[in-house]
Every structure is written in C-alpha cells, then in structure tokens.
Design a protein around this motif. Sequence first.
Motif, PDB file in Angstrom:
ATOM      1  N   THR A   1       0.814  -1.185  -0.032  1.00  0.00           N
ATOM      2  CA  THR A   1      -0.097  -0.095   0.035  1.00  0.00           C
ATOM      3  C   THR A   1       0.897   1.389  -0.065  1.00  0.00           C
ATOM      4  O   THR A   1       0.739   2.146  -0.644  1.00  0.00           O
ATOM      5  CB  THR A   1      -1.136   0.041   1.279  1.00  0.00           C
ATOM      6  OG1 THR A   1      -1.426  -1.162   1.386  1.00  0.00           O
ATOM      7  CG2 THR A   1      -2.014   0.971   1.197  1.00  0.00           C
TER       8      THR A   1
ATOM      9  N   GLN B 291       1.862   7.018  -6.506  1.00  0.00           N
ATOM     10  CA  GLN B 291       0.725   7.970  -7.152  1.00  0.00           C
ATOM     11  C   GLN B 291       1.162   9.366  -6.561  1.00  0.00           C
ATOM     12  O   GLN B 291       0.947  10.219  -7.402  1.00  0.00           O
ATOM     13  CB  GLN B 291      -0.514   7.462  -6.320  1.00  0.00           C
ATOM     14  CG  GLN B 291      -1.576   8.401  -6.250  1.00  0.00           C
ATOM     15  CD  GLN B 291      -2.410   8.540  -7.821  1.00  0.00           C
ATOM     16  OE1 GLN B 291      -1.816   7.534  -8.472  1.00  0.00           O
ATOM     17  NE2 GLN B 291      -3.073   9.243  -8.233  1.00  0.00           N
TER      18      GLN B 291
ATOM     19  N   TRP C 245       3.907   1.515  -1.149  1.00  0.00           N
ATOM     20  CA  TRP C 245       4.446   1.652  -2.330  1.00  0.00           C
ATOM     21  C   TRP C 245       3.613   2.503  -3.351  1.00  0.00           C
ATOM     22  O   TRP C 245       3.818   3.336  -4.281  1.00  0.00           O
ATOM     23  CB  TRP C 245       4.962   0.264  -2.794  1.00  0.00           C
ATOM     24  CG  TRP C 245       5.522   0.411  -4.071  1.00  0.00           C
ATOM     25  CD1 TRP C 245       5.193  -0.141  -5.258  1.00  0.00           C
ATOM     26  CD2 TRP C 245       6.944   1.025  -4.569  1.00  0.00           C
ATOM     27  NE1 TRP C 245       5.886   0.057  -6.323  1.00  0.00           N
ATOM     28  CE2 TRP C 245       7.097   0.920  -6.010  1.00  0.00           C
ATOM     29  CE3 TRP C 245       7.814   1.763  -3.760  1.00  0.00           C
ATOM     30  CZ2 TRP C 245       7.891   1.548  -6.801  1.00  0.00           C
ATOM     31  CZ3 TRP C 245       8.788   2.304  -4.649  1.00  0.00           C
ATOM     32  CH2 TRP C 245       8.863   2.244  -6.046  1.00  0.00           C
ATOM     33  N   GLU C 246       2.321   1.711  -3.359  1.00  0.00           N
ATOM     34  CA  GLU C 246       1.181   2.323  -4.356  1.00  0.00           C
ATOM     35  C   GLU C 246       1.027   3.891  -4.263  1.00  0.00           C
ATOM     36  O   GLU C 246       1.138   4.522  -4.956  1.00  0.00           O
ATOM     37  CB  GLU C 246       0.036   1.398  -4.004  1.00  0.00           C
ATOM     38  CG  GLU C 246      -1.025   1.814  -5.163  1.00  0.00           C
ATOM     39  CD  GLU C 246      -2.220   1.101  -4.816  1.00  0.00           C
ATOM     40  OE1 GLU C 246      -2.588   0.546  -3.770  1.00  0.00           O
ATOM     41  OE2 GLU C 246      -3.393   1.449  -5.709  1.00  0.00           O
ATOM     42  N   ASP C 247       0.980   4.292  -2.860  1.00  0.00           N
ATOM     43  CA  ASP C 247       0.599   5.628  -2.446  1.00  0.00           C
ATOM     44  C   ASP C 247       1.886   6.417  -2.834  1.00  0.00           C
ATOM     45  O   ASP C 247       1.673   7.627  -3.371  1.00  0.00           O
ATOM     46  CB  ASP C 247       0.494   5.620  -0.897  1.00  0.00           C
ATOM     47  CG  ASP C 247      -0.941   5.111  -0.567  1.00  0.00           C
ATOM     48  OD1 ASP C 247      -1.748   4.783  -1.469  1.00  0.00           O
ATOM     49  OD2 ASP C 247      -1.066   4.883   0.616  1.00  0.00           O
TER      50      ASP C 247
ATOM     51  N   ARG D  94      -6.082   6.149  -3.578  1.00  0.00           N
ATOM     52  CA  ARG D  94      -4.770   5.771  -3.215  1.00  0.00           C
ATOM     53  C   ARG D  94      -4.044   7.145  -3.224  1.00  0.00           C
ATOM     54  O   ARG D  94      -4.544   8.336  -3.747  1.00  0.00           O
ATOM     55  CB  ARG D  94      -3.958   4.776  -4.497  1.00  0.00           C
ATOM     56  CG  ARG D  94      -3.899   5.596  -5.698  1.00  0.00           C
ATOM     57  CD  ARG D  94      -3.340   4.382  -7.011  1.00  0.00           C
ATOM     58  NE  ARG D  94      -3.429   5.117  -8.082  1.00  0.00           N
ATOM     59  CZ  ARG D  94      -4.657   4.873  -8.779  1.00  0.00           C
ATOM     60  NH1 ARG D  94      -5.815   4.062  -8.357  1.00  0.00           N
ATOM     61  NH2 ARG D  94      -5.004   5.039  -9.928  1.00  0.00           N
TER      62      ARG D  94
END
Lengths: 259, 279
Positions: B76, B83, B78-80, B227
């Motif tokens: 999570t 983004q 990393w995804e944030d 995200r």
Amino acid sequence: MNETVISAKNLSLTFQTNDGPVHALKDINLDINKGDFVSFIGPSGCGKTTFLRCMADLEAPTGGSITVNGMSAAEARMKRAYGYVFQAAGLYPWRTIGGNIRLPLEIMGYDKAEQAKRVANVLELVELAGFEKKFPWQLSGGMQQRASIARALAFDADILLMDEPFGALDEIVRDHLNEQLLKLWARTEKTIGFVTHSIPEAVFLSTRIVVMSPRPGRIADVIESTLPRDRTLDIRESQEFIDIAHRVREGLRAGHAYD
Amino acid sequence: MSWIVTAVVFWLAMWTLNVRLAKGEQTRFVKILVPTLFGVTLLVLWESFVRGFSISPILLPPPSAIAARFVSSLPTLWEDFVQTFIKGALSGYVIGCSAAFLTAIAVDRSDFLKRGLLPIGNFVAALPIIGMAPILVMWFGFDWQSKSAVVVIMVFFPMLVNTVAGLSAKDAIQTDLMNTYGASYWQSLFKLGLPAAMPFIFNGLKICTTLALIGAIVAEFFGSPIRGMGFRISTEVGRLALDMVWAEITVAALAGSAFYGTMALIEKAVTFWHPSQRN
Ligand SMILES: Nc1ncnc2c1ncn2[C@@H]1O[C@H](COP(=O)(O)OP(=O)(O)O)[C@@H](O)[C@H]1O
Ligand SMILES: [Mg+2]
C-alpha cells in the motif's frame, strides 16, 4: 610603419552620477600608430581606465569620436581587433586555467587541435606550464594575473590593451613580466596600450608616454621616448632613462597644479 | 515506572557519549555517528514514554507499532508513493522548474518582463497557493494530473525568482570579457550566464523539492482516487489508524530527504567551484 591604429578626436565622456556629472574624459586627442607601445600614466581618477574602455567599446563616449583600425570601436570589437587585460584577473572559477585561456578560442571558433596548441604556447610564455588543469582559486593572485594575460594573448589580435596588469604584483615578478612583455611585443609587433601608476614601468616599456591629469580627465603631456626599442632592465640606470622619467614626473606635477 | 527510568538512563548515557564524540576528532564516521545516535535516542525516548505513561496509541503510537505497520503495509505504501511522489510531485516538479527556468531566461533578456512579471511573481509567491488546490482539482480531475498542476504552480515562482537572480550574478569584468571577444548572446549565456547562475538555480531546485512534496500531499485532501499519501493520511485519521498515518509520514520524510539530498549531491558536483562548496 606610421599607420594610425587608434585615433581619438575631441573624445569626451561624462558619467551622470547621483552626485552630478563626472567629466572622466574631456577633449582627448591622440593617435596611436601601429607597433607603438603607449603607456597612460596619471593620478587615480584621471580617466585612464575610461580611455582604455572607450578604445575597447566597453564604454560609449558622450562626445567626439574614436576609431580603431579605421572602423568604429564597436565594429573593431566585433572583428576581435584587440585583447584586453583587466585590472583584476576576472578568471571564470568554474573553468581550469587551461579552460579559461581556451574560452576566447572557443568563442572565436578555433578548432580543438589549434586550441590545445595555443593554450600550451601562451602558458609557456607566462611561465604557467603545468598549471593548465588547476582552478583559478588554487593559484596565487600573481599567477591568476599571468593567466589572464595569457588569455588575452591566445588569439590573434594585433592590439593589446592592458589596464594596470602588474599593479598587484611584487617588484621582482613585475620586472620579470615587464621584460617578457617587451620580448613579446618585439616578436609579435602588436600595438599596446598600457595603463600604469609607476613612472619607471612606463618609461621602461613605452615608445610613447601619455601623461594624464584629473578633473576633468585630459592629456597633460605626450612624451616620445628616445630609448631604443630593444632594451633590457639595466637601461633603467642610464641618463637617458632618468631624463625621460624626470619629464614624466614634471608632467604629473603640472597636471596636479590644475586643481 | 521502569520504562521511564530506562529512558532517562539511556538518554544520559547517549548524551555523554555524543558530547565526547563531538569534542573528539571529526572523522567521517563520527560525523555520521553523532546524528544517528541522536536519532536513535529520540526514538528510544519516544517508545519509553509512550509505554511508561500508557499514552493512547490514537494520540501517539510508539515507534515499534509504526514500524510494524510500515512493514506489513509495504505494498500500500508503495502504491501511495508512486501515486503521490512519482506521478504527482515529481512530474509537477520537472514541468514547473523547467518552465520557470525557460521563463527566467526570457525575463533576463527583456527589461519589460523583468519589470512586469517579477513583481507579480513575488506577489504570487507570497500567496498560499495551496488554496488553489480545490480549483485545480475541479479543472484537472481527481487523479494525479491535478496534483501535478498544484505542484507546478507552487514551484514555478520560487524557481523563477531564484534563476533570475542567478542570471544577474555574473560580475562586471566577466561580462566585459565576453564583450571584448565579440561573443553572441547565446555564447555568453552558455559560457558565462548559466554557469554563474548555478548556485542560485540549485538553491531554487532544493527549495522546490520540499514545496513539491507538500503540494502533492495536501492537494489530495481535496479529492483523489483511492490511493495516494494524502488520501491515505486523511482517511486513516478518520478511522483512528494513527500508526498508518505515521507510516505515511515516515515515507514522506524519507522521500523528501532523499529528494533534497539528491539535488544537494548534484549541486556539489556542478558548483564545486563556488566558495560555499570548496573545502
Ligand atoms: N561607471 C562609472 N560611473 C560613474 N563614474 C565613473 C564610472 N567609471 C569611472 N567613473 C569616474 O570617472 C573618473 C575616471 O575614472 P577611471 O577612468 O577609472 O580613472 P583611472 O583609471 O585613471 O583611475 C573617476 O572620477 C571615476 O570615479
Ligand atoms: Mg583605473
């Protein structure tokens, strides 16, 4: 050999400052011939730097005219007619000594091989061989000044304008560079305009000495040297030398009496 | 009580050690060790006081809980990060700084722009630009494009003002020299103007790293897809999952420091000649 290279006619320059106008130059008339070594001497503030800057088109006269090689000073500048040595070295700190000397060559479009050859040559000339890769701030003030002279010699300009180039150097280095400069002048047949504070330096180097006086800046006397062009440091002990120095000193005194 | 005693003893020990080290020989190792010990001490004190005084994890979770949450939420986070930092902050930073750089060159050349645009620039730079975020979200949509736009606006004027100042940093003799060589405008710009401006340009670039990150995170508070670091912070606060909020803050701090540090390293390489960089 009596071809006029620089010619000033009624040249005047007035700076407008907050304290009112400053007459840096007033009605200057002077012809400089090809191959001459002309020194400008006078108390500080008498317009020596301003006069040299007018020849170089770094300052615009407010009256009269000046021609260089028969052109306007601006045209001569764009034709790269002269090399200029400033009072301070003004080296670019992000370039090595070699890089600084290469700067005018890059701008004037010399090819790489020619650039390298010329840089090596002029470094040799000012005795800085081996310092090519150093940065300016790693060198003493005297060495920086020599590098700035090398930079002005690197390209083929037949006029060399020097504004108190040796002013900050000690006596011994100065003597040595004076001799070097004379040799260079003899070899290259450049026309040299040279600003100095020092009477012996002016007499030793010049074929003509222009004595200037301040407020307003004007020419007090022009002295034609009778010394042979080919001279060495010991000429400074000769009677002829002492007589010329005396005349320069008289000229400087007379100029001061104007106040 | 034992937590508090441990904390105080540890603190005193580290303090003595650091004072010793700071007085001693400043090797490279010591220079890194001193701030590291300082940071470790801070964490240990934090952990001990939170436990010792039984502080509610909603007010302040202990570092160990934050670390555990950090590790368990890596995907999570990393995804944030992608983004918010890569898509939002970095793209806006590159676009905003490049645009400001090019504008600065135009401004430097034109007296009209210098007198017209710069005062406006100073005015706009003083505005709380983040207030524009809701409007930009309306214009550019919820996804990263609107965040990038906020960042562009935030970094543009600081970068412009710094670069313009840099372009007038060259001294009179250096400029006169270019004139005596009959150099063209572009030769003069590339061989004198830009190199002389580099210390100022990097100053602007460093200031803008921080602005970019703040802009990209805060802009997400005004609407975003599900995200992003700012999105996560605002929703996890609502769910009282403060350990996740702190984990995001840790990511932001790490990313921000790395970003700033990278620019500082490049600066050191480019402006090695400047008195502030010579050792
Ligand atoms: N850019 C300038 N603006 C205003 N006054 C100047 C400027 N440059 C020189 N001056 C003034 O002009 C006079 C001559 O200066 P300068 O040519 O530098 O003299 P010198 O080189 O003989 O010492 C001085 O009074 C100086 O203050
Ligand atoms: Mg002077």
